[in-house]
Write a protein that holds these residues in place. Structure first.
Motif, PDB file in Angstrom:
ATOM      1  N   HIS A 123      -4.890   0.824   2.572  1.00  0.00           N
ATOM      2  CA  HIS A 123      -3.929   1.542   1.959  1.00  0.00           C
ATOM      3  C   HIS A 123      -3.974   0.643   0.685  1.00  0.00           C
ATOM      4  O   HIS A 123      -3.431  -0.448   0.536  1.00  0.00           O
ATOM      5  CB  HIS A 123      -2.755   1.624   2.677  1.00  0.00           C
ATOM      6  N   THR A 124      -3.516   1.652  -0.440  1.00  0.00           N
ATOM      7  CA  THR A 124      -3.274   0.864  -1.765  1.00  0.00           C
ATOM      8  C   THR A 124      -1.717   0.440  -1.609  1.00  0.00           C
ATOM      9  O   THR A 124      -0.831   1.216  -0.998  1.00  0.00           O
ATOM     10  CB  THR A 124      -3.139   1.998  -2.894  1.00  0.00           C
ATOM     11  N   SER A 125      -1.627  -0.782  -1.934  1.00  0.00           N
ATOM     12  CA  SER A 125      -0.150  -1.398  -2.112  1.00  0.00           C
ATOM     13  C   SER A 125       0.415  -1.647  -3.451  1.00  0.00           C
ATOM     14  O   SER A 125      -0.241  -2.236  -4.520  1.00  0.00           O
ATOM     15  CB  SER A 125      -0.344  -2.822  -1.221  1.00  0.00           C
ATOM     16  N   ARG A 126       1.286  -0.717  -3.563  1.00  0.00           N
ATOM     17  CA  ARG A 126       2.245  -0.651  -5.151  1.00  0.00           C
ATOM     18  C   ARG A 126       3.240  -1.760  -4.873  1.00  0.00           C
ATOM     19  O   ARG A 126       4.259  -1.499  -5.611  1.00  0.00           O
ATOM     20  CB  ARG A 126       2.415   0.420  -5.689  1.00  0.00           C
ATOM     21  N   LEU A 216       1.628  -1.880 -13.117  1.00  0.00           N
ATOM     22  CA  LEU A 216       1.259  -0.845 -12.270  1.00  0.00           C
ATOM     23  C   LEU A 216       1.511   0.745 -12.908  1.00  0.00           C
ATOM     24  O   LEU A 216       2.298   0.695 -13.572  1.00  0.00           O
ATOM     25  CB  LEU A 216       2.096  -0.872 -10.834  1.00  0.00           C
ATOM     26  N   ARG A 272      -4.300  -7.504   0.708  1.00  0.00           N
ATOM     27  CA  ARG A 272      -3.791  -6.267   0.238  1.00  0.00           C
ATOM     28  C   ARG A 272      -4.201  -5.734  -1.291  1.00  0.00           C
ATOM     29  O   ARG A 272      -4.624  -6.970  -1.761  1.00  0.00           O
ATOM     30  CB  ARG A 272      -2.229  -6.160   0.178  1.00  0.00           C
ATOM     31  N   THR A 273      -4.704  -4.502  -1.767  1.00  0.00           N
ATOM     32  CA  THR A 273      -4.962  -4.524  -2.722  1.00  0.00           C
ATOM     33  C   THR A 273      -4.503  -3.290  -3.688  1.00  0.00           C
ATOM     34  O   THR A 273      -3.851  -2.343  -2.877  1.00  0.00           O
ATOM     35  CB  THR A 273      -6.512  -4.080  -2.737  1.00  0.00           C
ATOM     36  N   SER A 274      -4.441  -3.293  -5.006  1.00  0.00           N
ATOM     37  CA  SER A 274      -4.266  -1.936  -5.689  1.00  0.00           C
ATOM     38  C   SER A 274      -5.196  -1.958  -6.982  1.00  0.00           C
ATOM     39  O   SER A 274      -5.903  -2.733  -7.156  1.00  0.00           O
ATOM     40  CB  SER A 274      -2.731  -1.933  -6.150  1.00  0.00           C
ATOM     41  N   TYR A 304      -5.294  -8.129  -5.973  1.00  0.00           N
ATOM     42  CA  TYR A 304      -5.319  -8.398  -4.406  1.00  0.00           C
ATOM     43  C   TYR A 304      -4.499  -9.558  -4.394  1.00  0.00           C
ATOM     44  O   TYR A 304      -4.045 -10.387  -5.107  1.00  0.00           O
ATOM     45  CB  TYR A 304      -6.843  -8.795  -4.239  1.00  0.00           C
ATOM     46  N   GLY A 310       0.656  -1.145   2.166  1.00  0.00           N
ATOM     47  CA  GLY A 310       0.936   0.028   1.369  1.00  0.00           C
ATOM     48  C   GLY A 310       1.190   1.154   1.995  1.00  0.00           C
ATOM     49  O   GLY A 310       1.101   1.457   3.209  1.00  0.00           O
TER      50      GLY A 310
END
Length: 318
Positions: A123-126, A216, A272-274, A304, A310
């Motif tokens: 899941h994208t982590s913001r 972001l 984690r990634t965005s 990352y 996320g």
């Protein structure tokens, strides 16, 4: 391991994996079909899910659909098949961007099948990361994942990282100053309680970085909505630039597969990634993100690190 017969359960597994791919603004711009005679899944662009301002050439749409193709490959390998991909197989059908044929492997299924558990967990982590550096062996695995798909992942030094983040911040400023761009992004935000299988729930948006280091995307603009208070993000921001040597439709699809291979590899390692795509939406800023002395077509930035998972976002059934 012999592959399973293609039944409703297999198709459901394949489609659930495909639609779990990341897509720009969670537009989920794909359609799928099955050719029973050749055991091939058709992957098509969905002309209804486009972003005329942010993605006029539909490059990001191809990246998104390429990520879905990779997830199909992972699920197929997990089920015991050897997925054979043809990109842009029918010139007279420009919306048909790929076919994934399920073939019986000569030996063991492809190793990418081991990434299947990460498909659901990615899941994208913001949210802010801890700032703890991701070890070099993990970054090397991410770089190898990009290379396996015919793309490249550049891990920049401190000065280049600052430059890339500065270009991303400049793109955000342009976005904020354009009511049309802001409206386009805001149109893909869904209100609490809205039962839509696409778009980004308002509750999934993260806080803004109080220090301004991590730009972001701000989907809501000046709209007075309930948002989290600003917080300080990680001081040491880790990003990587995904790029290809050329900039054709096939390259975009390969870059999309590389993107998801990278993200699943990171997820497998609890990283984690965005995605920071903003600078890629302005031709001059996109060009400025390129690497000197290389034939480089930048595709996007990946942030990352270690931190909280996320928020889950809607995933349409195929």
């Amino acid at each position: 391991m012999s592959p399973r017969a293609i039944d409703a359960t297999v198709l459901e597994t394949l489609m659930a994996a495909a639609v779990a791919a990341p897509s720009i603004h969670n537009t989920q711009p794909w359609r799928f079909g099955m050719r029973a005679a050749t055991r091939s899944v058709e992957v098509r662009l969905d002309d209804r899910r486009v972003l005329p301002l942010a993605d006029p050439e539909r490059r990001a749409q191809h990246l998104s659909v390429g990520a879905a193709v990779f997830n199909l490959r992972v699920a197929a390998a997990h089920l015991g098949w050897d997925p054979v991909v043809r990109l842009l197989p029918e010139p007279d059908q420009p919306d048909l961007v790929a076919t994934v044929q399920l073939t019986t492997p000569a030996g063991e299924p492809p190793q990418i099948g081991r990434l299947y558990p990460a498909v659901e967990r990615r899941h994208t982590s913001r949210l802010p990361f801890t700032g703890r550096p991701v070890p070099e062996p993990v970054v090397a695995d991410m770089i190898a994942a990009a290379q396996a798909e015919g793309a490249r992942l550049h891990s920049p030094d401190y000065a280049t990282t600052r430059r890339l983040l500065s270009l991303t911040a400049a793109a955000e400023e342009r976005h904020h100053s354009s009511p049309a761009h802001t409206a386009e992004s805001r149109a893909w935000i869904t209100a609490p309680g809205t039962d839509l299988p696409y778009g980004i729930p308002l509750t999934a948006l993260g806080p803004k970085d109080a220090s301004g280091r991590v730009p972001l995307r701000d989907f809501t603009g000046p709209l007075p909505v309930l948002r989290r208070p600003d917080v300080r993000f990680e001081r040491h921001v880790q990003v990587a630039l995904l790029w290809t040597s050329n900039d054709r439709r096939e390259d975009w699809l390969r870059a999309g597969q590389a993107l998801e291979h990278i993200l699943l590899t990171a997820t497998e390692q609890q990283v984690r990634t965005s995605i920071l795509h903003q600078a890629m939406e302005w031709p001059d800023l996109r060009e400025a993100t390129g690497l000197a002395r290389r034939r480089c077509s930048p595709q996007l930035l990946i942030r990352y690190g270690y931190g909280p998972e996320g928020a889950r976002i809607p995933r349409a059934s195929a």
